[in-house]
Scaffold this motif. Sequence first.
Motif, mmCIF file in Angstrom:
data_model
loop_
_atom_site.group_PDB
_atom_site.id
_atom_site.type_symbol
_atom_site.label_atom_id
_atom_site.label_comp_id
_atom_site.label_asym_id
_atom_site.label_seq_id
_atom_site.Cartn_x
_atom_site.Cartn_y
_atom_site.Cartn_z
ATOM 1 N N GLY A 261 14.457 -70.394 45.870
ATOM 2 C CA GLY A 261 15.769 -69.760 45.910
ATOM 3 C C GLY A 261 16.106 -69.008 44.638
ATOM 4 N N ALA A 262 15.742 -69.570 43.482
ATOM 5 C CA ALA A 262 16.065 -68.935 42.202
ATOM 6 C C ALA A 262 15.361 -67.587 42.063
ATOM 7 C CB ALA A 262 15.670 -69.860 41.055
ATOM 8 N N ARG A 263 14.096 -67.530 42.429
ATOM 9 C CA ARG A 263 13.347 -66.280 42.304
ATOM 10 C C ARG A 263 13.866 -65.241 43.301
ATOM 11 N NH1 ARG A 263 9.792 -63.747 45.087
ATOM 12 N NH2 ARG A 263 9.494 -65.495 46.532
ATOM 13 N N ILE A 264 14.133 -65.686 44.540
ATOM 14 C CA ILE A 264 14.616 -64.764 45.559
ATOM 15 C C ILE A 264 15.984 -64.209 45.179
ATOM 16 C CG2 ILE A 264 15.318 -64.571 47.978
ATOM 17 C CD1 ILE A 264 13.225 -66.715 48.614
ATOM 18 N N PHE A 265 16.850 -65.076 44.652
ATOM 19 C CA PHE A 265 18.177 -64.630 44.231
ATOM 20 C C PHE A 265 18.060 -63.574 43.129
ATOM 21 C CE2 PHE A 265 21.931 -65.015 41.480
ATOM 22 C CZ PHE A 265 22.934 -64.799 42.402
ATOM 23 N N GLU A 266 17.168 -63.801 42.181
ATOM 24 C CA GLU A 266 16.974 -62.836 41.094
ATOM 25 C C GLU A 266 16.449 -61.512 41.633
ATOM 26 O OE1 GLU A 266 14.446 -62.388 36.899
ATOM 27 O OE2 GLU A 266 14.415 -64.277 38.034
ATOM 28 N N ASP A 267 15.512 -61.576 42.574
ATOM 29 C CA ASP A 267 14.964 -60.349 43.165
ATOM 30 C C ASP A 267 16.032 -59.558 43.906
ATOM 31 O OD1 ASP A 267 12.514 -61.027 42.160
ATOM 32 O OD2 ASP A 267 11.694 -61.758 44.063
ATOM 33 N N VAL A 268 16.895 -60.268 44.642
ATOM 34 C CA VAL A 268 17.942 -59.607 45.416
ATOM 35 C C VAL A 268 18.945 -58.912 44.496
ATOM 36 C CG1 VAL A 268 19.913 -59.982 46.938
ATOM 37 C CG2 VAL A 268 17.728 -61.098 47.431
ATOM 38 N N VAL A 269 19.388 -59.618 43.460
ATOM 39 C CA VAL A 269 20.357 -59.043 42.524
ATOM 40 C C VAL A 269 19.763 -57.837 41.800
ATOM 41 C CG1 VAL A 269 21.678 -59.475 40.425
ATOM 42 C CG2 VAL A 269 21.608 -61.203 42.224
ATOM 43 N N THR A 270 18.505 -57.934 41.411
ATOM 44 C CA THR A 270 17.839 -56.818 40.750
ATOM 45 C C THR A 270 17.771 -55.607 41.665
ATOM 46 O OG1 THR A 270 16.494 -58.315 39.405
ATOM 47 C CG2 THR A 270 15.712 -56.048 39.644
ATOM 48 N N SER A 271 17.430 -55.838 42.929
ATOM 49 C CA SER A 271 17.359 -54.751 43.898
ATOM 50 C C SER A 271 18.720 -54.096 44.099
ATOM 51 C CB SER A 271 16.818 -55.285 45.232
ATOM 52 O OG SER A 271 16.843 -54.283 46.222
ATOM 53 N N GLN A 272 19.769 -54.912 44.172
ATOM 54 C CA GLN A 272 21.112 -54.363 44.355
ATOM 55 C C GLN A 272 21.508 -53.472 43.179
ATOM 56 O OE1 GLN A 272 23.352 -57.960 44.864
ATOM 57 N NE2 GLN A 272 23.169 -57.938 47.100
ATOM 58 N N GLN A 274 19.559 -51.862 41.175
ATOM 59 C CA GLN A 274 18.748 -50.646 41.166
ATOM 60 C C GLN A 274 19.261 -49.622 42.165
ATOM 61 O OE1 GLN A 274 14.864 -52.261 41.937
ATOM 62 N NE2 GLN A 274 14.393 -52.586 39.761
ATOM 63 N N ARG A 275 19.766 -50.106 43.287
ATOM 64 C CA ARG A 275 20.206 -49.189 44.338
ATOM 65 C C ARG A 275 21.657 -48.763 44.185
ATOM 66 N NH1 ARG A 275 20.024 -52.085 49.000
ATOM 67 N NH2 ARG A 275 19.378 -54.003 48.000
ATOM 68 N N LEU A 276 22.405 -49.457 43.328
ATOM 69 C CA LEU A 276 23.795 -49.083 43.049
ATOM 70 C C LEU A 276 24.615 -48.947 44.322
ATOM 71 C CD1 LEU A 276 23.257 -46.422 40.225
ATOM 72 C CD2 LEU A 276 23.920 -48.819 39.956
ATOM 73 N N ILE A 277 24.485 -49.910 45.222
ATOM 74 C CA ILE A 277 25.237 -49.866 46.470
ATOM 75 C C ILE A 277 26.516 -50.669 46.324
ATOM 76 C CG2 ILE A 277 25.227 -50.545 48.900
ATOM 77 C CD1 ILE A 277 22.304 -49.943 48.998
ATOM 78 N N THR A 278 27.628 -50.070 46.687
ATOM 79 C CA THR A 278 28.895 -50.767 46.632
ATOM 80 C C THR A 278 29.098 -51.582 47.899
ATOM 81 O OG1 THR A 278 30.095 -48.954 47.629
ATOM 82 C CG2 THR A 278 29.859 -48.910 45.247
ATOM 83 N N ALA A 279 30.143 -52.381 47.911
ATOM 84 C CA ALA A 279 30.390 -53.267 49.047
ATOM 85 C C ALA A 279 30.590 -52.506 50.345
ATOM 86 C CB ALA A 279 31.607 -54.151 48.766
#
Length: 296
Positions: A261-272, A274-279
């Motif tokens: 979970g810790a690694r996946i959470f970090e990957d998801v936040v990093t991806s977000q 990078q993509r600069l997507i708002t809510a």
Amino acid sequence: TEPWAMCAAIFTPHFPFIVRPEYYHHYLDKVQLPEIPAGHLESQHPQNKNLRKFFDCDNVPPEQARKARAAYYGLVEFADQQIGMILDGLAANGLADNTVVIYVSDHGEMLGRHGLWYKCTFYEPSVRIPLIVRWPGNVKAGTRHQTITSLLDVASTMLDIAGADDSYTDGTSLLPMLTSDERLDEQPRGTVLAEYEGHGVTTVGRMIRRDNFKLNFHYGQRSELFDLQQDPGELTDLIEDPRYRSVAEELTERVTEDWDGARIFEDVVTSQKQRLITARGSSGYWSPPWRGGAYG
């Protein structure tokens, strides 16, 4: 004259809930609104509370909810008719008796249950999907099996039916069960996993359903445990009940044994980032999924 396979991707039923008037008005006076017990929304898991906020579906007007549900049921009927056209086509070409037809979906729809619309949650209306198989002479019509399965099993089953190698897949072929004359009406058996790291949530999560119990593991937050035999509506969270401590511990160990979970959470936040997507998306018009009705 040769073996063939076809995937017919029927978009409905799906949001946006917009359907032709003849389908919409057929259900408008028939639909019932979901019952939500007093205090249930306040005691919901933070993930589901956040989903309601993210998708702007808190305090949906009852009349609008009724319209959206009527439109959804109309979309179901429309899809059913499209499937009927495919079956008629098989019959017209003399292929009905030697063609396997599998109807399956990729997700469900909350339709206002638990105060939620859309999908993105581990509640049964969202994560549980239809699986219907038609194979004259091999699958007995009307037989219903309670075994818990997943989309992985569908792939393995199709390979098995075709006589192909399915040893490299992670699923289990359902062919022995499908071709059995035994009717399985006992309580559900089996194990299935689901996972979600998409929009509308504040952490990553994984669900395990084993037999009658479902555990929702949310990284960094409290888990949820439901007994779907006694509580099919998933209204009573048993995670703090000492009588179910061993069940919770066992399912937690299983759902996290091959999942970081810790690694996946970090990957998801990093991806977000990078993509600069708002809510609400970087561009375009966003309309809540419950805003539905009919079009002419």
